[in-house]
Scaffold this motif. Structure first.
Motif, PDB file in Angstrom:
ATOM      1  N   LEU A  69       0.863  -1.182   0.000  1.00  0.00           N
ATOM      2  CA  LEU A  69       0.000   0.000   0.000  1.00  0.00           C
ATOM      3  C   LEU A  69       0.895   1.227   0.000  1.00  0.00           C
ATOM      4  N   TYR A  70       0.356   2.317  -0.544  1.00  0.00           N
ATOM      5  CA  TYR A  70       1.119   3.557  -0.634  1.00  0.00           C
ATOM      6  C   TYR A  70       0.288   4.693  -0.068  1.00  0.00           C
ATOM      7  N   MET A  71       0.885   5.398   0.894  1.00  0.00           N
ATOM      8  CA  MET A  71       0.197   6.510   1.539  1.00  0.00           C
ATOM      9  C   MET A  71       0.974   7.776   1.231  1.00  0.00           C
ATOM     10  N   LYS A  72       0.284   8.773   0.704  1.00  0.00           N
ATOM     11  CA  LYS A  72       0.918  10.053   0.400  1.00  0.00           C
ATOM     12  C   LYS A  72       0.085  11.151   1.022  1.00  0.00           C
ATOM     13  N   GLN A  73       0.688  11.834   1.976  1.00  0.00           N
ATOM     14  CA  GLN A  73       0.018  12.943   2.624  1.00  0.00           C
ATOM     15  C   GLN A  73       0.380  14.218   1.881  1.00  0.00           C
ATOM     16  N   ASP A 130      12.665   7.999  10.972  1.00  0.00           N
ATOM     17  CA  ASP A 130      12.848   8.032   9.525  1.00  0.00           C
ATOM     18  C   ASP A 130      11.825   7.164   8.807  1.00  0.00           C
ATOM     19  N   MET A 131      10.904   6.597   9.555  1.00  0.00           N
ATOM     20  CA  MET A 131       9.802   5.790   9.009  1.00  0.00           C
ATOM     21  C   MET A 131      10.307   4.602   8.192  1.00  0.00           C
ATOM     22  N   ASN A 132      11.274   3.885   8.742  1.00  0.00           N
ATOM     23  CA  ASN A 132      11.761   2.644   8.152  1.00  0.00           C
ATOM     24  C   ASN A 132      11.784   1.603   9.272  1.00  0.00           C
ATOM     25  N   PHE A 133      10.713   0.800   9.342  1.00  0.00           N
ATOM     26  CA  PHE A 133      10.618  -0.146  10.437  1.00  0.00           C
ATOM     27  C   PHE A 133       9.768  -1.358  10.055  1.00  0.00           C
ATOM     28  N   GLU A 134       9.880  -2.398  10.874  1.00  0.00           N
ATOM     29  CA  GLU A 134       9.074  -3.604  10.723  1.00  0.00           C
ATOM     30  C   GLU A 134       8.115  -3.687  11.906  1.00  0.00           C
ATOM     31  N   VAL A 135       6.945  -4.256  11.656  1.00  0.00           N
ATOM     32  CA  VAL A 135       5.938  -4.418  12.700  1.00  0.00           C
ATOM     33  C   VAL A 135       5.760  -5.913  12.948  1.00  0.00           C
ATOM     34  N   GLY A 183       4.383  -6.871   8.797  1.00  0.00           N
ATOM     35  CA  GLY A 183       4.507  -5.831   7.783  1.00  0.00           C
ATOM     36  C   GLY A 183       5.707  -4.940   8.020  1.00  0.00           C
ATOM     37  N   SER A 184       5.941  -4.063   7.046  1.00  0.00           N
ATOM     38  CA  SER A 184       7.025  -3.100   7.179  1.00  0.00           C
ATOM     39  C   SER A 184       6.601  -1.776   6.552  1.00  0.00           C
ATOM     40  N   VAL A 185       7.300  -0.733   6.943  1.00  0.00           N
ATOM     41  CA  VAL A 185       7.013   0.615   6.450  1.00  0.00           C
ATOM     42  C   VAL A 185       8.322   1.237   5.990  1.00  0.00           C
ATOM     43  N   ARG A 186       8.284   1.870   4.829  1.00  0.00           N
ATOM     44  CA  ARG A 186       9.442   2.566   4.281  1.00  0.00           C
ATOM     45  C   ARG A 186       9.005   3.936   3.791  1.00  0.00           C
ATOM     46  N   GLN A 187       9.714   4.963   4.231  1.00  0.00           N
ATOM     47  CA  GLN A 187       9.417   6.300   3.723  1.00  0.00           C
ATOM     48  C   GLN A 187      10.025   6.420   2.343  1.00  0.00           C
ATOM     49  N   LYS A 188       9.260   6.998   1.429  1.00  0.00           N
ATOM     50  CA  LYS A 188       9.732   7.228   0.076  1.00  0.00           C
ATOM     51  C   LYS A 188      10.301   8.634   0.015  1.00  0.00           C
ATOM     52  N   TRP A 189      11.532   8.764  -0.436  1.00  0.00           N
ATOM     53  CA  TRP A 189      12.202  10.048  -0.505  1.00  0.00           C
ATOM     54  C   TRP A 189      12.007  10.685  -1.870  1.00  0.00           C
ATOM     55  N   PHE A 190      12.336  11.942  -1.964  1.00  0.00           N
ATOM     56  CA  PHE A 190      12.267  12.716  -3.196  1.00  0.00           C
ATOM     57  C   PHE A 190      10.851  12.790  -3.736  1.00  0.00           C
ATOM     58  N   SER A 191       9.914  13.028  -2.845  1.00  0.00           N
ATOM     59  CA  SER A 191       8.525  13.209  -3.263  1.00  0.00           C
ATOM     60  C   SER A 191       7.976  14.442  -2.554  1.00  0.00           C
ATOM     61  N   TRP A 192       6.933  15.017  -3.121  1.00  0.00           N
ATOM     62  CA  TRP A 192       6.294  16.184  -2.545  1.00  0.00           C
ATOM     63  C   TRP A 192       5.329  15.713  -1.482  1.00  0.00           C
ATOM     64  N   GLY A 193       5.622  16.008  -0.248  1.00  0.00           N
ATOM     65  CA  GLY A 193       4.803  15.526   0.852  1.00  0.00           C
ATOM     66  C   GLY A 193       5.401  14.251   1.413  1.00  0.00           C
ATOM     67  N   ASP A 194       4.796  13.750   2.447  1.00  0.00           N
ATOM     68  CA  ASP A 194       5.255  12.513   3.061  1.00  0.00           C
ATOM     69  C   ASP A 194       4.641  11.335   2.332  1.00  0.00           C
ATOM     70  N   SER A 195       5.492  10.441   1.835  1.00  0.00           N
ATOM     71  CA  SER A 195       5.024   9.257   1.110  1.00  0.00           C
ATOM     72  C   SER A 195       5.605   8.013   1.762  1.00  0.00           C
ATOM     73  N   TYR A 196       4.760   7.013   1.952  1.00  0.00           N
ATOM     74  CA  TYR A 196       5.186   5.795   2.618  1.00  0.00           C
ATOM     75  C   TYR A 196       4.739   4.569   1.832  1.00  0.00           C
ATOM     76  N   GLU A 197       5.597   3.552   1.836  1.00  0.00           N
ATOM     77  CA  GLU A 197       5.242   2.246   1.282  1.00  0.00           C
ATOM     78  C   GLU A 197       5.001   1.319   2.467  1.00  0.00           C
ATOM     79  N   ILE A 236       2.051   7.918  13.713  1.00  0.00           N
ATOM     80  CA  ILE A 236       3.440   8.358  13.780  1.00  0.00           C
ATOM     81  C   ILE A 236       3.665   9.553  12.856  1.00  0.00           C
ATOM     82  N   ASP A 237       3.027   9.539  11.685  1.00  0.00           N
ATOM     83  CA  ASP A 237       3.155  10.671  10.769  1.00  0.00           C
ATOM     84  C   ASP A 237       2.584  11.936  11.399  1.00  0.00           C
TER      85      ASP A 237
END
Length: 165
Positions: free
Chosen positions: A4-8, A103-108, A116-130, A149-150
């Motif tokens: 899933l991809y979340m972009k704020q 830094d939003m890079n973690f495992e649950v 599951g795991s969460v990774r912040q996507k860099w070089f995007s406008w706004g906060d984006s997470y995978e 957390i965001d």
């Protein structure tokens, strides 16, 4: 496994954003309360039903969030006091988080099994997470953890910006 991809949106005043799947289809809509106390985030599915609610506790020295899924409180996420690095704890459902929260890079993990795991996507406008979902039964909880957390990170950035003026 599902991603899933979340972009704020950075300039969104009403804190509305979507969570999409790999085909870029909306899976969830997240609606935050704007200028309301307590701050709440509703997670709404494709059928327009609220499946989770993340509520920030009003009077707390450090941020604390309560996560409800289908009307039942399932988790409490608390920011812990630390000098150098953001540190959080999660109570409920046997959930643990390992990795770099700030830094939003973690495992649950649930009961020592990775869900599951969460990774912040860099070089995007706004906060984006995978968000990688390994246990689909825990999908909503994973999304709720990222939303909480965001929110803490956004509040910290706003506080830092207001003190630097």
């Amino acid at each position: 496994m599902k991603k899933l991809y979340m972009k704020q949106k950075v300039l969104s005043l009403n804190s509305k954003f979507t969570v999409k799947n790999e085909a870029e289809e909306d899976v969830y809509r997240v609606e935050g309360s704007f200028l309301r106390i307590p701050k709440k985030f509703s997670i709404i599915n494709r059928q327009q039903q609220e499946v989770a609610l993340v509520t920030k506790k009003v009077f707390s020295f450090l941020p604390r969030f309560f996560v409800e899924v289908e009307g039942q409180e399932v988790l409490t996420i608390k920011k812990e006091f630390s000098f150098f690095k953001a540190k959080y704890s999660i109570e409920g459902h046997g959930i643990e988080v390992n990795g770099n929260w700030w830094d939003m890079n973690f495992e649950v993990y649930q009961n020592r099994t990775c869900i599951g795991s969460v990774r912040q996507k860099w070089f995007s406008w706004g906060d984006s997470y995978e968000i990688e979902v390994l246990d689909e039964a825990m999908e909503i909880i994973l999304v709720a953890i990222v939303v909480a957390i965001d929110c803490v990170k956004a509040d910290d950035r706003a506080a830092a910006a207001s003190t630097s003026v």
